[in-house]
Design a protein around this motif. Structure first.
Motif, short mmCIF file in Angstrom:
data_model
loop_
_atom_site.label_atom_id
_atom_site.label_comp_id
_atom_site.label_asym_id
_atom_site.label_seq_id
_atom_site.Cartn_x
_atom_site.Cartn_y
_atom_site.Cartn_z
N SER A 1 0.84 -1.20 0.00
CA SER A 1 0.00 0.00 0.00
C SER A 1 0.87 1.25 0.00
CB SER A 1 -0.93 0.01 1.22
OG SER A 1 -1.64 1.22 1.33
N LEU A 2 0.61 2.16 -0.95
CA LEU A 2 1.36 3.41 -1.06
C LEU A 2 0.37 4.56 -1.19
CD1 LEU A 2 3.96 5.04 -1.45
CD2 LEU A 2 3.83 4.52 -3.90
N ARG A 3 0.30 5.40 -0.16
CA ARG A 3 -0.60 6.56 -0.16
C ARG A 3 0.21 7.83 0.06
NH1 ARG A 3 -5.21 7.03 3.50
NH2 ARG A 3 -6.10 8.25 1.78
N LEU A 4 0.30 8.65 -0.99
CA LEU A 4 0.98 9.93 -0.91
C LEU A 4 0.05 11.06 -1.35
CD1 LEU A 4 4.40 8.92 -2.53
CD2 LEU A 4 3.84 9.04 -0.10
N SER A 5 -1.24 10.82 -1.31
CA SER A 5 -2.23 11.78 -1.79
C SER A 5 -2.31 13.00 -0.87
CB SER A 5 -3.60 11.11 -1.88
OG SER A 5 -3.97 10.52 -0.64
N TYR A 6 -2.84 14.08 -1.44
CA TYR A 6 -3.05 15.34 -0.72
C TYR A 6 -1.76 15.87 -0.10
CZ TYR A 6 -8.04 14.56 -1.33
OH TYR A 6 -9.28 14.37 -1.88
N ASN A 7 -0.76 16.05 -0.98
CA ASN A 7 0.49 16.69 -0.61
C ASN A 7 0.83 17.71 -1.70
OD1 ASN A 7 1.85 15.52 1.95
ND2 ASN A 7 1.10 13.68 0.88
N GLU A 8 2.08 18.16 -1.71
CA GLU A 8 2.53 19.11 -2.72
C GLU A 8 3.70 18.53 -3.51
OE1 GLU A 8 1.18 21.98 -3.52
OE2 GLU A 8 -0.38 21.84 -1.98
N LEU A 9 3.64 17.22 -3.76
CA LEU A 9 4.71 16.55 -4.48
C LEU A 9 4.71 16.98 -5.94
CD1 LEU A 9 4.24 13.00 -2.92
CD2 LEU A 9 6.06 14.64 -2.41
N THR A 10 5.89 17.11 -6.49
CA THR A 10 6.05 17.57 -7.87
C THR A 10 6.96 16.61 -8.63
OG1 THR A 10 7.91 18.98 -7.24
CG2 THR A 10 5.72 19.98 -7.21
N GLY A 11 7.23 17.00 -9.87
CA GLY A 11 8.17 16.22 -10.65
C GLY A 11 7.49 15.22 -11.56
N THR A 12 8.31 14.42 -12.22
CA THR A 12 7.84 13.42 -13.19
C THR A 12 8.15 12.03 -12.68
OG1 THR A 12 8.27 14.97 -15.01
CG2 THR A 12 8.04 12.64 -15.58
N MET A 13 7.18 11.16 -12.82
CA MET A 13 7.38 9.78 -12.40
C MET A 13 8.23 9.05 -13.45
SD MET A 13 5.77 9.55 -9.52
CE MET A 13 5.60 7.81 -9.25
N PRO A 14 9.35 8.45 -13.05
CA PRO A 14 10.16 7.69 -14.01
C PRO A 14 9.37 6.51 -14.58
CG PRO A 14 11.36 8.11 -11.97
CD PRO A 14 9.94 8.49 -11.71
N ASN A 15 9.73 6.11 -15.79
CA ASN A 15 9.00 5.03 -16.45
C ASN A 15 9.13 3.71 -15.70
OD1 ASN A 15 8.15 6.72 -18.50
ND2 ASN A 15 9.94 6.29 -19.78
N ASP A 16 10.26 3.50 -15.05
CA ASP A 16 10.48 2.21 -14.37
C ASP A 16 10.25 2.31 -12.86
OD1 ASP A 16 12.59 3.87 -13.89
OD2 ASP A 16 14.13 2.32 -14.11
N PHE A 17 9.54 3.34 -12.42
CA PHE A 17 9.37 3.54 -10.98
C PHE A 17 8.66 2.35 -10.33
CE2 PHE A 17 7.10 5.08 -7.23
CZ PHE A 17 8.09 5.78 -6.57
#
Length: 609
Positions: free
Chosen positions: A186-202
């Motif tokens: 489970s990965l929850r990072l919602s409702y923040n101010e994260l930026t940037g681009t997700m790498p293709n192999d993330f």
């Protein structure tokens, strides 16, 4: 203090005491503290933290086997602390969490109980859960006032299965090290101010993920290399309490977006937009049939409707040809006149559709243009109803909400079965008549009693009348499914679309206002009335047609009687011929018998008795 010891032992003890005393009170001058290979016990004093302020301080405590675990947290970060690599004295996960705490501005957290405590195990820190072997498996700090950035040392928690940092104020990029946590469920990072681009192999190594929620951030790019299917999600994990598949993979892949192009994510189950509204990203019923979109389905619909209609007409044409073969001409004529009157009534006396029953090319052009205009307007609604979450040119309403304080999303639409019942009634009362009349006219085009041109008129008028009505119903359904959020919106949208079906009547009214005589001249019924008036003396074109049909019937009957007489005469000739042949044979027989009798009589006279 040193009584009972030898001089050498006393000197050594004194030296050691001096070193310890200097460590506490003379830190400015102390660079090395070496207490290794002794018999020190208990915990390492917390006061040793004083040496951390100087990078050049070295502490050596090795060989003291009775020292208790763990060492003070700060000492574990000294470059020259001989227990820094000891997993018991300095657990690596505790060090990783310390970096995480400092990077996320832990001093400002809402709750940070026991965090960075010198001796407390990291398993007792707020939001941290461990396994039986003291390995971190859950880090839950949602809505806890986190800010700053995410530390890359989070990748040093290899057994982590649940990471929930939602509803905070974390900025910066998503660390690539999270993509190395292969046991993450489970990965929850919602409702923040994260930026940037997700790498293709993330996500390539995160094969056990069952829950991903990254919405309400400012992440861009494309999320790929992640297999996400409902079958895989249904393999529940003991940590996963989510019950809805639609809420299992949420990102900001909806529109409108804060960026020119929204985040692209083909496998996401829910897409949210910049307004915080969301919508499930799943195939529609039409897309499940491998048809790309509603526009393509419209083409398939028309092609199928034309094909089915033609097949029905051909079958009925063959049936009616067999059925009407014995009907007299008068009955056929009466039925033909009745069908024409019905067709005019079905198309409407106040609609440009009636031009299909006339012979005017201009009238046909106006009627066809009106139909094309109606279909064009309906196609605008079809394009607006397309299910494409990556496009901002559609009218799709995002009716789902994914609250900060819960994992699952909810559909907030107020549309229910009552609205659809009213919708069905509206569609039925406005379109059912056109569908039935159009179908009947199409059936009339299969009747052999009509001339080919009339059959073509019946087919074109009936097909277009019923197809426009059916297409209007189809468009109303898909558009309301895309945009209606309440029963009242459903009704209003339906009324607007139904107004398109009245365009033919509105165009006719405009033409009548512009030039009523010209419109009358293009109408088949009016043209027939005009020709009737020109006949005069009470005569009419229809009466002449009736007389013509009657004469044709009489001629047909006379021809039938003549053919019968010819057949009877031929049979009579055959009978006479056969009688003559029999008479000839009889005459021959009679002649032979008379000759034989004469010869016998002469012989009887010559013979003596």
């Amino acid at each position: 203090l040193f009584s009972g010891l030898t001089q050498r032992q006393t000197l050594c003890a004194y030296c050691r005491f001096f070193v310890v005393f200097s460590a506490f009170y003379c830190t400015d001058a102390l660079e090395i503290l070496n207490l290794s290979n002794n018999a020190l016990t208990q915990l390492i004093p917390e006061s040793f933290d004083n040496f951390v302020e100087e990078d050049y301080t070295s502490i050596f405590l090795g060989g003291n086997l009775k020292l208790l675990d763990p060492a003070p947290l700060v000492l574990c970060f000294l470059s020259d602390f001989d227990f820094a690599q000891d997993n018991k004295k300095c657990p690596p996960e505790r060090s990783a969490l310390k970096d995480f705490y400092e990077s996320a501005k832990g001093q400002e957290w809402t709750i940070d109980t026991l965090w960075l405590d010198s001796y407390a195990s990291h398993c007792f820190w707020h939001g941290v859960d461990c396994s039986s072997s003291n390995e971190t498996v859950r880090l839950n700090l949602k809505n806890n006032g986190l800010s700053g950035t995410l530390s890359t040392t989070i990748g040093d928690l290899p057994m982590l299965q649940e990471l929930d940092l939602s509803d905070n104020d974390i900025k910066g990029f998503v660390p690539l090290e999270i993509g190395q946590l292969s046991r993450l469920v489970s990965l929850r990072l919602s409702y923040n101010e994260l930026t940037g681009t997700m790498p293709n192999d993330f996500f390539s190594n995160l094969t056990k993920l069952k829950l991903i929620q990254l919405h309400s951030n400012r992440i861009r790019g494309t999320i790929t290399n992640l297999e996400w299917t409902e079958e895989k999600w249904e393999e529940k994990d003991h940590l996963l309490i989510l019950t809805s598949y639609d809420s299992s993979f949420i990102t900001d892949c909806g529109n409108p977006s804060d960026f020119e192009k929204s985040l692209k994510c083909e496998n996401c189950t829910m897409c949210c937009n910049a307004q915080g509204n969301c919508y499930p990203n799943k195939d529609t019923d039409i897309q499940k049939t491998r048809i790309k979109n509603y526009t393509n389905f419209s083409l398939v619909y028309f092609a199928s409707f034309v094909g089915v209609t033609l097949i029905v007409v051909l079958v009925l044409s063959a049936f009616n040809r067999h059925k009407d073969r014995h009907l007299p001409g008068t009955s056929i004529r009466q039925l033909s006149v009745k069908d024409q009157k019905y067709a005019l009534g079905a198309l409407g006396a106040d609609s440009v559709y009636q031009f299909f029953m006339g012979k005017s090319c201009c009238g046909w052009s106006i009627a066809i243009a009106t139909v094309a205009f109606q279909l064009g307007m309906l196609l605008i609604f079809v394009n607006a109803a397309e299910f494409d979450l990556s496009s901002d040119k559609v009218d799709l309403k995002y009716t789902w909400r994914c609250p900060r304080d819960q994992i699952e999303c909810d559909d907030k639409s107020d549309l229910d079965w009552r609205g659809w019942i009213v919708f069905a009634v509206l569609m039925g009362t406005h379109l059912l008549k056109d569908i039935i009349n159009g179908s009947k006219m199409t059936i009339l085009s299969s009747k052999q009693r009509h001339p080919p041109r009339d059959r073509l008129r019946f087919f074109c008028g009936g097909f277009l009348l019923s197809s426009v009505a059916l297409f209007t119903m189809y468009v109303s359904i898909i558009y309301n499914m895309a945009i209606a959020t309440s029963n009242t919106e459903l009704i209003m949208n339906s009324v607007i679309i139904l107004f398109i079906t009245d365009t033919d009547e509105q165009v006719f009214d405009v033409l009548m206002v512009l030039n009523s005589r010209w419109v009358t001249a293009m109408s088949r019924k009016k043209n027939d009335d005009k020709r009737d008036d020109e006949m005069g003396n009470g005569g009419s074109l229809q009466e002449l047609r009736d007389q013509n049909f009657q004469l044709l019937d009489e001629v047909r009957e006379l021809r039938n009687e003549n053919a019968k007489l010819k057949g009877e005469m031929s049979e009579l000739k055959n009978v006479i011929t056969s009688v003559r042949q029999e008479m000839t044979q009889i005459n021959k027989r009679v002649g032979q018998e008379d000759t034989s009798k004469w010869e016998s009589d002469e012989n009887e006279e010559k013979i003596p008795y």
